[in-house]
Every structure is written in structure tokens, then in C-alpha cells.
Write a protein that holds these residues in place. Structure first.
Motif, short mmCIF file in Angstrom:
data_model
loop_
_atom_site.label_atom_id
_atom_site.label_comp_id
_atom_site.label_asym_id
_atom_site.label_seq_id
_atom_site.Cartn_x
_atom_site.Cartn_y
_atom_site.Cartn_z
N ALA A 243 42.60 41.28 155.16
CA ALA A 243 43.54 40.36 154.51
C ALA A 243 42.86 39.35 153.61
CB ALA A 243 44.37 39.65 155.58
N VAL A 244 41.65 39.64 153.17
CA VAL A 244 40.90 38.73 152.30
C VAL A 244 41.15 39.11 150.85
CG1 VAL A 244 38.62 37.90 151.63
CG2 VAL A 244 39.14 38.35 154.04
N ASP A 245 41.72 38.19 150.08
CA ASP A 245 41.94 38.43 148.66
C ASP A 245 40.60 38.51 147.92
OD1 ASP A 245 44.69 38.40 148.96
OD2 ASP A 245 44.85 36.25 148.55
N VAL A 317 30.78 42.26 156.71
CA VAL A 317 31.75 42.78 155.76
C VAL A 317 31.14 43.99 155.07
CG1 VAL A 317 33.25 42.21 153.82
CG2 VAL A 317 32.49 40.40 155.37
N ARG A 318 31.77 45.14 155.25
CA ARG A 318 31.34 46.35 154.54
C ARG A 318 32.14 46.44 153.24
NH1 ARG A 318 26.60 48.72 156.72
NH2 ARG A 318 26.63 48.18 158.95
N LEU A 319 31.44 46.63 152.14
CA LEU A 319 32.03 46.57 150.81
C LEU A 319 32.27 47.97 150.27
CD1 LEU A 319 29.70 43.86 149.24
CD2 LEU A 319 31.73 43.54 150.68
N SER A 327 30.31 38.30 144.75
CA SER A 327 31.72 37.95 144.66
C SER A 327 32.43 38.17 145.99
CB SER A 327 32.41 38.75 143.55
OG SER A 327 32.36 40.13 143.81
N ALA A 328 32.00 39.19 146.75
CA ALA A 328 32.61 39.45 148.06
C ALA A 328 32.35 38.30 149.02
CB ALA A 328 32.09 40.76 148.63
N TYR A 329 31.12 37.81 149.03
CA TYR A 329 30.80 36.65 149.89
C TYR A 329 31.63 35.44 149.50
CZ TYR A 329 28.33 32.56 151.63
OH TYR A 329 28.05 31.34 152.21
N ALA A 330 31.77 35.22 148.20
CA ALA A 330 32.56 34.08 147.73
C ALA A 330 34.01 34.22 148.18
CB ALA A 330 32.48 33.97 146.21
N ALA A 331 34.54 35.45 148.15
CA ALA A 331 35.93 35.67 148.55
C ALA A 331 36.13 35.41 150.04
CB ALA A 331 36.35 37.10 148.20
N VAL A 332 35.21 35.88 150.87
CA VAL A 332 35.34 35.68 152.32
C VAL A 332 35.15 34.20 152.66
CG1 VAL A 332 34.42 36.30 154.57
CG2 VAL A 332 34.60 38.04 152.80
N ALA A 334 35.81 31.63 150.74
CA ALA A 334 37.01 30.91 150.33
C ALA A 334 38.15 31.13 151.32
CB ALA A 334 37.42 31.35 148.92
N HIS A 335 38.27 32.35 151.82
CA HIS A 335 39.31 32.66 152.81
C HIS A 335 39.11 31.83 154.08
CE1 HIS A 335 42.15 35.33 155.01
NE2 HIS A 335 41.40 34.95 156.03
N LEU A 336 37.91 31.80 154.60
CA LEU A 336 37.64 31.08 155.84
C LEU A 336 37.87 29.58 155.66
CD1 LEU A 336 34.43 33.02 156.90
CD2 LEU A 336 36.65 33.12 158.05
N GLU A 337 37.48 29.03 154.52
CA GLU A 337 37.69 27.60 154.26
C GLU A 337 39.17 27.28 154.11
OE1 GLU A 337 33.40 26.72 152.05
OE2 GLU A 337 35.19 27.10 150.85
N LYS A 338 39.93 28.24 153.57
CA LYS A 338 41.37 28.02 153.35
C LYS A 338 42.15 28.06 154.66
CE LYS A 338 45.36 29.97 150.89
NZ LYS A 338 45.81 31.02 149.93
N TYR A 339 41.78 28.98 155.54
CA TYR A 339 42.61 29.25 156.71
C TYR A 339 42.09 28.65 158.01
CZ TYR A 339 45.37 32.42 153.87
OH TYR A 339 46.19 32.96 152.90
N VAL A 340 41.03 27.88 157.97
CA VAL A 340 40.56 27.25 159.21
C VAL A 340 41.68 26.35 159.75
CG1 VAL A 340 39.43 25.32 158.02
CG2 VAL A 340 38.68 26.01 160.32
N PRO A 341 42.07 26.52 161.01
CA PRO A 341 43.25 25.80 161.50
C PRO A 341 42.96 24.37 161.93
CG PRO A 341 42.41 27.24 163.23
CD PRO A 341 41.56 27.48 162.00
N TRP A 342 44.05 23.58 161.96
CA TRP A 342 44.06 22.25 162.57
C TRP A 342 43.06 21.28 161.95
CZ3 TRP A 342 43.54 25.75 167.25
CH2 TRP A 342 44.80 26.30 167.59
#
Length: 450
Positions: A243-245, A317-319, A327-332, A334-342
Motif C-alpha cells: 500500500a505504499v504509493d 522491500v523487494r523492488l 526513489s523506493a526508499y524515499a517512497a517508503v 514518506a509513507h512511514l512518516e505520514k502514517y505513524v499513529p498518535w
């Protein structure tokens, strides 16, 4: 006079007892390049490989550039003949929990036609396939050869690019054979034409300055383990698709992989559903995959009644082919920073990355290889297959030697269990691999000698 196919088959059959004995001696050397292991064993392994290559009449040296020792052996080409580079690696994976092995990982044992031991398949048999082919030809080798045996492939090949760049002219060749993959099945050879890339990273969440009493503070304050668990679940959707853009993926793998066979070979427990959608081969060859490899947290038997302030996960992450590790590292990330809860803090750091690759397997060298494989397997033509794993340095070879034809072959089969307990080599298939490599050298000489 050049050796015929009949001559080469007879020569391989003659050499196999000695090849197997030398393979078993290599397996007995625990050459593990990981930190914390005895690296004198890696040195010992390199020395053993160098002696084997010298025994084949090659000028041999042990080289290093800040990492573990690699071995380069050379024999000049006859006039007008091509040069073939033969790659393998002599280092091995750690054994893991030795109690899970049926026998000693570093004492090779035959059971039911398979040779068991760490490195028996990955990749000391690759080394010995090269040695077997060279021994079969003796002093009638129809091509020049460069044998390049790496010493830290399992640990990430950190110094490999430096070695290749420092020895570019010594390694320059017309054909590159990388014996570090496998075949489609027992009795079914293959050429590997695509491999996924890889990005390994760490994600660490922080919710507290220090651990606090779970009774006094539990409830309003999220503990770090729960926070990390919720963050990791965002990496996949409800169907198990990544689910990582921003990650590349496609469909259309040409080979069918029946689910029942895949489940058996993967050791999937009854009742566990496969995740994601699309064909099995799409999911393991042409789409990204994300796995959690480990978590830093207190062990259950020593865990106090306290809220943990931090928790850390290693994520792999297998590409898919066509993606880029940066770019794949940057995408993952960004995803983790966006969705970290609470509102928890999260720190994402890169461990290592490697590029995927696609090989255009057309032309006279690939025709020569397919003919060699079909002959070695008594008329069964090889399939072109992808591999879900990664060999990032292939991209380096493609960049430095753009005119060279790259063949990715190997000795493993779906039951080899590389990297796991009870790794093994099918001895009958191994002999076919040795025959195929000898025939490949013969066919390449005939196809490319001017």
C-alpha cells in the motif's frame, strides 16, 4: 582438435567424484562474512578456492578492497576466441538455530540423493560447477576464462563495486555467467532473466522518554510496540497488497506457478491464506513486496510491566524490475512518516539498497546457452524465469560491460532451502549443471570465435 559433446559428457562423468569431494571440503569451511563471525574462515575459504583454480591451470590471485577476500583466476583465450567470465561466491549464510538442522551444517551428508550442508547449494556448488567445466576441458579450453569468486555476497557485497572497478580490465569479457540462481524444477532447467531489487531499512518509533509503569500510565499513553505494530500494518491493504504509493509494479509474468506447488515449496502452514492479488509469478517476480524481518523489543520472558518507550523494526522491500532503490526508499520513508499513529516520533534509516535488473536474453550467446541446457537435460528446453530475490551487482556488470552477454544460471532447485536449515543440493541435477556449463563454453566458442 576440439572436444565433442560426447567427449565432454564423458569427462564430466569422470571428474564428478573429485568435484564432489572438493565440494564437500568447501562446505566444511564456515566462511561467514557477517559481523561477529570468525573471518579467518572466509580467508581459509578464499585460499581453498584459489588452490582449486590453480589446479585448473589458471593464474590466480586473492584480492580485497576493504572487505572480505575475492578470488580472480585467468586463462587467456586462444586466438580469435571470446573470453567468458564465470562468477560465483564462496561465502555462506549463518546457520541460524543449529537445532533446526537434521545434521551438522558444516559436515556434508548425503540423504536420498541430496547433499546437505550450509553452502552446498548456495553457492559453493556454483564454484564447483565452474571447476568441473574447466577440468573437463583440461588443456583444450576453447575460450578464455576469468573466474571471479566473491567473498561477501551473502553480507551485501559492500566492497564488490570497488573490486570490480579496480580490476575492470582483468574482468573484461564477452560473456558473463553468474552461477548464483537456480532452475525452475528438478528436471526443468531455466535461465534467469529478471531479478527484483532490494531496499533494507529501519523504522524506530518513540513515544516516551523512558519506560513507565503500565498500570499507572497505561491507557492514555500508547506503548511503542503497539504503535510500531499499527504503523507496520499500514504497509499493506486489507488484501495484503503493498500500500505504499510510488513503488513500481506490473503484471504479465509468462510462467505459471501453481498455488499448491508454491505453498508446498514455501512451507506454508495449512489454513494460511496467500496475500495480494494476481498470479503467483507476478507477486514474486514483477511486483514489490514488503516484509518485516525483525523487531527490537524486550523478550517476553524478561519483559517488565512497563510501557516501552521505543521499538524498532527492520523492513525489507523487494523492488520490481523498473524501480529504483533511491526513489523506493524515499517512497517508503514518506509513507512511514505520514502514517505513524498518535503523533509518535518515527526515525527511518537506510541500511542498504540494490537495483533490480532485466536481461534481454536474445542473440547468439543465449541461443548457445539454451542449446547447452537442452542437451544437458536430455531435450528439455530451459524456461526463462524471474527471481524474487536480488543480485544487485548484475546492474554493475551491465553498466561496466555493456557489450557483454550476461547469463544468470545456478545449481539450486525449489527444494534446496538456501538460507534456511537443511540447505541441500540435488546431486543428479548438479551433474547436469556441470554438463551444461561445459557445453555452454563449447557452444559460445563456436558461436563467437572469429
Amino acid at each position: 582438435m576440439s572436444l565433442s559433446e560426447t567427449d565432454l559428457r564423458a569427462a564430466i562423468a569422470r571428474e564428478m567424484p573429485g568435484v564432489r569431494a572438493d565440494l564437500e571440503n568447501l562446505v566444511r569451511i564456515p566462511g561467514i562474512a557477517f559481523e561477529g563471525f570468525d573471518h579467518t574462515q572466509v580467508e581459509r575459504s578464499a585460499t581453498a578456492v584459489a588452490e582449486l583454480l590453480r589446479g585448473c591451470g589458471l593464474e590466480t590471485e586473492i584480492v580485497r578492497h576493504g572487505g572480505q577476500p575475492a578470488v580472480i583466476g585467468r586463462k587467456a583465450a586462444p586466438a580469435g576466441a571470446p573470453t567468458v567470465l564465470l562468477y560465483a561466491h564462496h561465502d555462506v549464510q549463518p546457520t541460524g538455530d543449529v537445532s533446526l538442522w537434521t545434521s551438522d551444517p558444516f559436515e556434508p551428508v548425503e540423504r536420498d540423493g541430496r547433499l546437505y550442508g550450509r553452502g552446498a547449494a548456495d553457492d559453493k556448488a556454483g564454484v564447483m560447477a565452474h571447476v568441473a567445466a574447466l577440468r573437463a576441458f583440461g588443456d583444450q579450453l576453447p575460450v578464455g576464462v576469468v573466474v571471479f569468486v566473491e567473498g561477501e555476497e551473502e553480507y551485501g557485497s559492500d566492497s564488490l563495486n570497488d573490486i570490480i572497478e579496480a580490476h575492470t580490465e582483468e574482468l573484461r569479457s564477452d560473456v558473463i555467467v553468474i552461477a548464483d540462481s537456480g532452475n525452475w524444477d528438478i528436471g526443468q532447467p531455466a535461465l534467469t532473466t529478471s531479478l527484483r531489487g532490494i531496499v533494507n531499512l529501519f523504522a524506530e518509533v518513540k513515544v516516551l522518554k523512558n519506560a513507565v509503569h503500565s498500570g499507572m500510565f497505561g491507557g492514555p499513553i500508547p506503548d511503542a510496540l503497539m504503535t510500531l505494530a499499527r504503523l507496520l500494518t499500514t504497509l499493506h491493504d486489507e488484501n495484503g497488497d503493498v500500500a505504499v504509493d510510488g513503488l513500481v509494479g506490473r503484471e504479465g509474468a509468462s510462467v505459471d506457478y501453481p498455488e499448491d506447488r508454491f505453498r508446498e515449496e514455501g512451507g506454508v502452514v495449512d489454513g494460511v491464506k496467500l496475500i495480494g492479488h494476481g498470479t503467483i509469478t507476478d507477486r514474486i517476480w514483477t511486483k514489490p513486496a514488503i516484509s518485516v524481518l525483525g523487531i527490537d523489543a524486550p523478550r517476553t520472558f524478561e519483559a517488565a510491566n512497563a510501557l516501552q518507550p521505543t521499538a524498532k523494526a527492520k523492513i525489507s522491500v523487494r523492488l520490481a524490475p523498473g524501480d529504483d532503490p533511491i526513489s523506493a526508499y524515499a517512497a517508503v520513508r514518506a509513507h512511514l512518516e505520514k502514517y505513524v499513529p498518535w503523533g509518535a516520533q518515527v526515525e527511518v534509516t537506510l541500511e542498504a539498497g540494490g537495483s533490480p535488473c532485466v536481461i534481454d536474453a536474445t542473440g547468439p550467446v543465449y541461443d548457445a546457452a539454451r542449446a547447452a541446457f537442452a542437451s544437458a537435460w536430455d531435450g528439455t528446453a530451459p524456461v526463462d524465469m524471474g527471481v524474487g530475490g536480488s543480485i544487485p551487482f548484475i546492474a554493475t556488470f551491465q553498466e561496466l560491460f555493456p557489450a557483454a552477454a550476461i547469463l544468470v544460471t545456478g545449481v539450486e532447485d525449489p527444494y534446496s532451502g538456501a538460507h534456511g536449515p537443511d540447505e541441500s543440493l540435488h546431486l543428479g541435477e548438479f551433474e547436469r549443471v556441470c554438463v551444461a556449463e561445459a557445453l555452454l563454453l563449447k557452444n559460445v566458442a563456436e558461436a563467437l570465435t572469429s
